[in-house]
Design an enzyme around this catalytic site. Structure first.
Site, PDB file in Angstrom:
ATOM      1  N   GLY A  10      63.859  49.431 -19.513  1.00 58.23           N
ATOM      2  CA  GLY A  10      63.742  50.774 -20.013  1.00 58.23           C
ATOM      3  C   GLY A  10      63.929  51.850 -18.267  1.00 58.23           C
ATOM      4  N   GLY A  14      62.145  57.471 -15.131  1.00 62.32           N
ATOM      5  CA  GLY A  14      60.448  56.991 -14.259  1.00 62.32           C
ATOM      6  C   GLY A  14      60.830  56.234 -13.380  1.00 62.32           C
ATOM      7  CB  ILE A  15      56.786  54.208 -13.027  1.00 62.57           C
ATOM      8  CG1 ILE A  15      56.633  53.276 -14.491  1.00 62.57           C
ATOM      9  CG2 ILE A  15      56.326  54.971 -13.307  1.00 62.57           C
ATOM     10  CD1 ILE A  15      55.745  53.035 -15.124  1.00 62.57           C
ATOM     11  N   GLY A  16      60.603  52.768 -14.113  1.00 62.95           N
ATOM     12  CA  GLY A  16      61.648  52.234 -14.501  1.00 62.95           C
ATOM     13  C   GLY A  16      62.479  52.141 -13.558  1.00 62.95           C
ATOM     14  CB  SER A 139      48.596  53.060 -21.072  1.00 61.68           C
ATOM     15  OG  SER A 139      47.987  54.821 -20.667  1.00 61.68           O
ATOM     16  CE1 TYR A 166      53.216  55.285 -24.321  1.00 67.81           C
ATOM     17  CE2 TYR A 166      50.717  55.148 -23.373  1.00 67.81           C
ATOM     18  CZ  TYR A 166      52.334  54.892 -23.323  1.00 67.81           C
ATOM     19  OH  TYR A 166      52.685  54.355 -22.021  1.00 67.81           O
TER      20      TYR A 166
END
Length: 292
Positions: A10, A14-16, A139, A166
């Site tokens: 991923g 984003g953070i990837g 998370s 989630y």
């Protein structure tokens, strides 16, 4: 860091993406496993140009499909005989009930089961690596999760909550990390997970306009992608966590207390057994090769 072989999922946003940029700048040999091959290829070209690091590859992998995960692992193992760092970064969330191609609720399939199988099938490659590390992006929402494996295949649109789904998937990530840490304790491989903080990413994709609007409204109060990648990078490369395993870390790179279920050995064993059976792999595992 000396050059390591790193696989991260991923990376196209984003953070990837921020994590991949940092590892590329470090000069690491980077394999980016992504569903969108075109965007992954564009990022690889961008990173090569920006860093001068030519050791950047892409790998097609849709984590919501067990067949795609198996194909990705086969391709990776055809290219490489070891793996030094695995970062399970990719994640998704939706408010609309959907099923994966394998018949599971999509968020759980993509966030938990796909990464679980990817890691499981790469265990021998990790053991063959150099003091290999597994880093999984979970998370703090997992603290609100509830997970009962026997009910997973009965999930339906009735009463569906995207946030609950989630949270369940992220609880699964934490539970799997602790199980991996136990399994690999004597194999020279560590496994840790983390809460990256509230980060401004497109995790909701294009599935829900309200979620996208909400993310924009709170954007002044959330972390940047680079800041959100800080704990992933800390667990991936910091010498202070050499040998540390079975930890859940917060956005400040500190050990945090996980959901009590993640500390429940019997609950973790049930989830591991269910995952193994659903994916059609042996529940028991012993390393074929041990690190020097």
């Amino acid at each position: 860091m000396s050059r390591q072989l790193c696989l991260i999922t991923g990376t196209t946003s984003g953070i990837g993406r921020a994590t991949a940029r940092a590892l590329a700048a470090d000069g690491q040999h980077l394999v980016m496993a992504c569903r969108d091959e075109m965007r992954a290829g564009e990022l690889a070209a961008e990173l090569k140009a920006a860093t001068g690091n030519e050791a950047i590859e892409t790998l097609a992998c849709d984590l919501s499909s067990l067949a795609s995960v198996r194909q990705a692992v086969a391709e990776f193992r055809a290219r490489h005989d070891r793996l030094d760092l695995l970062i399970n970064n990719a994640g998704t969330m939706t408010t609309r009930f959907q099923k994966s191609v394998d018949g599971l609720e999509l968020t759980f399939a993509a966030n938990y089961l796909g990464p679980w199988l990817l890691t499981r099938l790469l265990l021998d490659s990790l053991v063959a690596g150099s003091a290999a590390r597994i880093v999984t992006v979970a998370s703090a929402v997992h603290l609100r999760g509830a997970l009962e494996p026997d009910s997973l295949q009965a999930e339906s649109a009735e009463g569906y909550s995207g946030m609950a789904a989630y949270a369940r998937s992220k609880l699964g990530n934490v539970m799997a990390t602790f199980s991996q840490a136990d399994l690999l304790r004597d194999a020279g491989v560590t496994a840790n997970c983390l809460h990256p903080g509230v980060v401004g990413t497109n995790i909701t994709g294009d599935t829900n306009a309200l979620l996208r609007v909400g993310m924009k409204l709170i954007s002044p109060f959330i972390l940047s992608e680079s800041r959100g990648a800080a704990t992933s990078l800390y667990l991936a490369r910091d010498e202070s966590v050499d040998g540390a395993s079975g930890g859940y870390y917060n956005e400040n790179q500190q050990i945090a207390e996980p959901h009590p279920t993640a500390r429940d050995q019997a609950a973790r064993d049930r989830l591991w057994a269910w995952s193994s059976e659903f994916c059609g792999v042996e529940s028991e595992w012993q390393p074929a090769v041990r690190s020097a």
